[in-house]
Design a protein around this motif. Structure first.
Motif, PDB file in Angstrom:
ATOM      1  N   GLN A 222       2.197 -10.287 -21.155  1.00 54.45           N
ATOM      2  CA  GLN A 222       3.533  -9.927 -20.697  1.00 54.45           C
ATOM      3  C   GLN A 222       4.220 -11.165 -20.142  1.00 54.45           C
ATOM      4  N   GLY A 223       5.536 -11.186 -20.236  1.00 53.57           N
ATOM      5  CA  GLY A 223       6.296 -12.239 -19.580  1.00 53.57           C
ATOM      6  C   GLY A 223       6.373 -11.975 -18.085  1.00 53.57           C
ATOM      7  N   ILE A 224       6.229 -13.036 -17.280  1.00 50.60           N
ATOM      8  CA  ILE A 224       6.383 -12.871 -15.835  1.00 50.60           C
ATOM      9  C   ILE A 224       7.813 -12.408 -15.554  1.00 50.60           C
ATOM     10  N   PRO A 225       7.985 -11.314 -14.807  1.00 58.02           N
ATOM     11  CA  PRO A 225       9.333 -10.759 -14.614  1.00 58.02           C
ATOM     12  C   PRO A 225      10.279 -11.755 -13.936  1.00 58.02           C
ATOM     13  N   GLU A 226      11.560 -11.606 -14.249  1.00 59.85           N
ATOM     14  CA  GLU A 226      12.581 -12.433 -13.605  1.00 59.85           C
ATOM     15  C   GLU A 226      12.556 -12.245 -12.099  1.00 59.85           C
ATOM     16  N   ALA A 227      12.365 -10.994 -11.675  1.00 58.38           N
ATOM     17  CA  ALA A 227      12.349 -10.695 -10.245  1.00 58.38           C
ATOM     18  C   ALA A 227      11.289  -9.640  -9.960  1.00 58.38           C
ATOM     19  N   ILE A 228      10.687  -9.733  -8.776  1.00 55.96           N
ATOM     20  CA  ILE A 228       9.683  -8.765  -8.325  1.00 55.96           C
ATOM     21  C   ILE A 228      10.030  -8.370  -6.900  1.00 55.96           C
ATOM     22  N   SER A 229      10.029  -7.078  -6.661  1.00 54.70           N
ATOM     23  CA  SER A 229      10.276  -6.557  -5.316  1.00 54.70           C
ATOM     24  C   SER A 229       9.135  -5.626  -4.934  1.00 54.70           C
ATOM     25  N   SER A 230       8.681  -5.720  -3.701  1.00 54.76           N
ATOM     26  CA  SER A 230       7.680  -4.790  -3.183  1.00 54.76           C
ATOM     27  C   SER A 230       8.295  -3.933  -2.090  1.00 54.76           C
ATOM     28  N   ALA A 231       7.754  -2.749  -1.913  1.00 52.77           N
ATOM     29  CA  ALA A 231       8.242  -1.853  -0.869  1.00 52.77           C
ATOM     30  C   ALA A 231       7.063  -1.110  -0.255  1.00 52.77           C
ATOM     31  N   ARG A 232       7.266  -0.673   0.955  1.00 49.57           N
ATOM     32  CA  ARG A 232       6.282   0.182   1.611  1.00 49.57           C
ATOM     33  C   ARG A 232       7.015   1.281   2.352  1.00 49.57           C
ATOM     34  N   CYS A 233       6.345   2.428   2.481  1.00 51.54           N
ATOM     35  CA  CYS A 233       6.962   3.553   3.164  1.00 51.54           C
ATOM     36  C   CYS A 233       5.866   4.448   3.705  1.00 51.54           C
ATOM     37  N   SER A 234       5.998   4.865   4.941  1.00 52.41           N
ATOM     38  CA  SER A 234       5.032   5.761   5.568  1.00 52.41           C
ATOM     39  C   SER A 234       5.491   7.209   5.443  1.00 52.41           C
ATOM     40  N   PHE A 235       4.522   8.126   5.442  1.00 51.81           N
ATOM     41  CA  PHE A 235       4.809   9.551   5.271  1.00 51.81           C
ATOM     42  C   PHE A 235       4.022  10.361   6.290  1.00 51.81           C
ATOM     43  N   PRO A 236       4.525  11.565   6.619  1.00 54.78           N
ATOM     44  CA  PRO A 236       3.823  12.385   7.617  1.00 54.78           C
ATOM     45  C   PRO A 236       2.490  12.921   7.115  1.00 54.78           C
ATOM     46  N   THR A 237       2.368  13.167   5.801  1.00 53.66           N
ATOM     47  CA  THR A 237       1.140  13.725   5.233  1.00 53.66           C
ATOM     48  C   THR A 237       0.886  13.109   3.866  1.00 53.66           C
ATOM     49  N   VAL A 238      -0.358  13.218   3.416  1.00 56.46           N
ATOM     50  CA  VAL A 238      -0.699  12.805   2.060  1.00 56.46           C
ATOM     51  C   VAL A 238       0.079  13.641   1.051  1.00 56.46           C
ATOM     52  N   ASP A 239       0.227  14.925   1.332  1.00 56.46           N
ATOM     53  CA  ASP A 239       0.969  15.810   0.430  1.00 56.46           C
ATOM     54  C   ASP A 239       2.392  15.300   0.231  1.00 56.46           C
ATOM     55  N   ALA A 240       3.054  14.924   1.320  1.00 59.45           N
ATOM     56  CA  ALA A 240       4.434  14.437   1.224  1.00 59.45           C
ATOM     57  C   ALA A 240       4.494  13.147   0.410  1.00 59.45           C
ATOM     58  N   ALA A 241       3.542  12.247   0.636  1.00 61.99           N
ATOM     59  CA  ALA A 241       3.511  10.994  -0.112  1.00 61.99           C
ATOM     60  C   ALA A 241       3.317  11.254  -1.603  1.00 61.99           C
ATOM     61  N   CYS A 242       2.401  12.157  -1.944  1.00 64.45           N
ATOM     62  CA  CYS A 242       2.138  12.462  -3.345  1.00 64.45           C
ATOM     63  C   CYS A 242       3.341  13.112  -4.010  1.00 64.45           C
ATOM     64  N   ARG A 243       4.048  13.949  -3.284  1.00 64.79           N
ATOM     65  CA  ARG A 243       5.230  14.589  -3.861  1.00 64.79           C
ATOM     66  C   ARG A 243       6.354  13.573  -4.076  1.00 64.79           C
ATOM     67  N   ALA A 244       6.434  12.588  -3.219  1.00 62.32           N
ATOM     68  CA  ALA A 244       7.405  11.516  -3.434  1.00 62.32           C
ATOM     69  C   ALA A 244       7.053  10.726  -4.701  1.00 62.32           C
ATOM     70  N   VAL A 245       5.752  10.527  -4.936  1.00 59.02           N
ATOM     71  CA  VAL A 245       5.313   9.851  -6.158  1.00 59.02           C
ATOM     72  C   VAL A 245       5.728  10.659  -7.380  1.00 59.02           C
TER      73      VAL A 245
END
Length: 467
Positions: A222-245
């Motif tokens: 693959q070509g190295i992307p022009e731009a890369i962004s990372s993010a993080r986010c906390s959730f109250p429960t694993v269920d909430a995090a999985c539903r966001a996914v």
């Protein structure tokens, strides 16, 4: 320590082959106790079953010569990469010869204009990416360990980038392999697609060395992307995090990585990697694309996360900050061990349809608590795959029994959800009892293929198939 089944040994054949190979390869064949134990299974709780000798070939022709010698005397041959597999893949239950491919570590060619390269099996993923970096290219499959590409092909490995770039099966164009009779074959050319004959490439990928030994791999790049962004986010429960996914995937946001850490894993990461994250379930994400595109993707995810109670959302394009987060993710095995110093870490994985992910992860947490097991969870949740690391006192028989109960229960649960008992670790010895539960009569046809190609069962015997 889980006892691994032994298979009948061909003592006369083994003695003869060791003698022939010692004469032919000299110091490149070793029979010392320590090196043989290092080439049995040592990275998890499955009993170590050492080979009778370890040989270090340097070329495909030498691999073929070794296989022909073993075939003539019906002696097992077990391919070995870096030894990072987790399900007993490199054990020698019938003894025999471990073929260590680490010295076949040349990058043979890079075709930048075609976005492919040809490598020997001992090249590691990190070494390949260092080599490619100056050409603006990279190879995206990244299991946590710095595994060899031959081993990654043999176990159909994946990793954090799989949600966007797929697994090894999606990133290999063709293979060169030595078959059980010593014949050298090539399964395809460098063309990006082909409808010529049976797909032997895919047959050998994930066969765990039971059908042949991979000696060259033609990989998609693959070509190295022009731009890369990372993010993080906390959730109250694993269920909430999985539903966001789930909603993120359903919205078609082209995330490159989307990883889950449960609250215990976050706590471990904070302590080990010197972070200060809220100790609640966490999603780590990465976006690849244009400068404007990665910003837009991160903002859209932030809006989705907010719907599910996400907090402390932060995105960055800083290379230093991104590397710090992802290094913490890749260090999770070592970080988790610090949650219980002196314990052994038993890693297992399953994969389910993403619609069942929240239910499966939550049930796994509840079951671990019921069995009084300390079991942090991380996952490549963008494709429904997660890992549980059981922290066990191997001298405590009750804990070991509870761990075995948990692993079996989790495998069965994933299968009942139309999932798989292994998303990326492979079957090896450890998950053999679950393959037939998952695939039913299909395993009979796998056995027929194995018997047709390897009638004397010399290629990594005792792996994958029941019995």
């Amino acid at each position: 320590m889980v006892q691994a089944s032994a298979l009948p040994r061909n003592e006369t054949g083994i003695e003869t082959v060791v003698g022939i190979l010692k004469q032919r390869f000299g110091d490149l064949l070793q029979t010392g106790t320590s090196i043989r134990e290092q080439h049995g299974h040592t990275t998890t709780w499955i009993q170590n079953q050492s080979p009778d000798a370890v040989v270090f070939p340097h070329s495909t022709d030498e691999v073929a010569e070794i296989v022909k010698t073993c075939a003539a005397h019906k002696v097992p041959v077990i391919p070995f990469g870096t030894g990072t597999s987790l399900e007993g893949h490199v054990n020698a239950p019938a003894g025999g010869i471990s073929m260590d491919l680490t010295q076949m570590n040349r990058i043979l060619s890079v075709h930048a204009e075609d976005l492919d390269c040809v490598v020997q099996p001992g090249v590691t993923r990190e070494d390949l990416n260092i080599h490619l970096r100056d050409q603006g290219l990279f190879f995206p499959i990244d299991p946590g360990a710095n595994a060899s590409l031959g081993g990654m092909a043999a176990t159909r490995a994946s990793g954090t980038n799989a949600v966007r770039y797929g697994t090894m099966k999606d990133n290999i164009l063709s293979l060169e392999a030595v078959m059980p009779d010593g014949q050298i074959i090539r399964t395809g050319q460098r063309a990006k697609k082909s409808s010529a004959g049976y797909d032997l490439t895919r047959l050998l990928i994930g066969a765990e060395g039971t059908l042949g030994i991979i000696t060259e791999i033609t990989l998609r790049l693959q070509g190295i992307p022009e731009a890369i962004s990372s993010a993080r986010c906390s959730f109250p429960t694993v269920d909430a995090a999985c539903r966001a996914v789930m909603m993120t995937i359903q919205f078609g946001i082209p995330v490159a990585r989307i990883e889950l850490l449960d609250e215990r894993s976050v706590s471990a990461a904070n302590a080990y990697s010197k972070l200060d994250l809220p100790e609640t379930p966490l999603l780590l994400l990465e976006f690849h694309g244009s400068d404007a595109g990665v910003v837009e993707q991160a903002e859209t995810f932030g809006q989705i996360a907010e719907e599910f109670g996400g907090t402390d959302f932060a995105a960055t394009t800083s290379t230093e900050e991104r590397n710090k987060l992802w290094q913490a993710r890749h260090d999770m095995y070592w970080a988790s061990l610090q949650l219980r110093p002196g314990a052994s870490g038993i890693s297992t994985d399953v994969c389910v349809p993403i619609s069942r992910l929240a239910e499966c992860v939550t049930a796994a947490q509840d079951k671990a608590a019921e069995l009084n097991l300390l079991a942090p969870i991380v996952g490549h949740v963008g494709d429904g795959n997660f890992h549980t690391l059981l922290l066990i006192d191997m001298e405590n028989a009750d804990e070991v029994a509870n761990a075995e109960t948990f692993v079996g229960w989790l495998n069965d649960l994933a299968i009942s959800m139309d999932g798989t008992c292994t998303g990326e670790h492979g079957i090896g010895q450890g998950k053999k009892p679950y393959l037939e539960k998952e695939l039913g009569a299909a395993t009979q046809y796998m056995a027929m293929i194995k018997a047709a190609l390897d009638p004397d069962n010399i290629m990594n015997p005792g792996k994958i198939l029941p019995g």
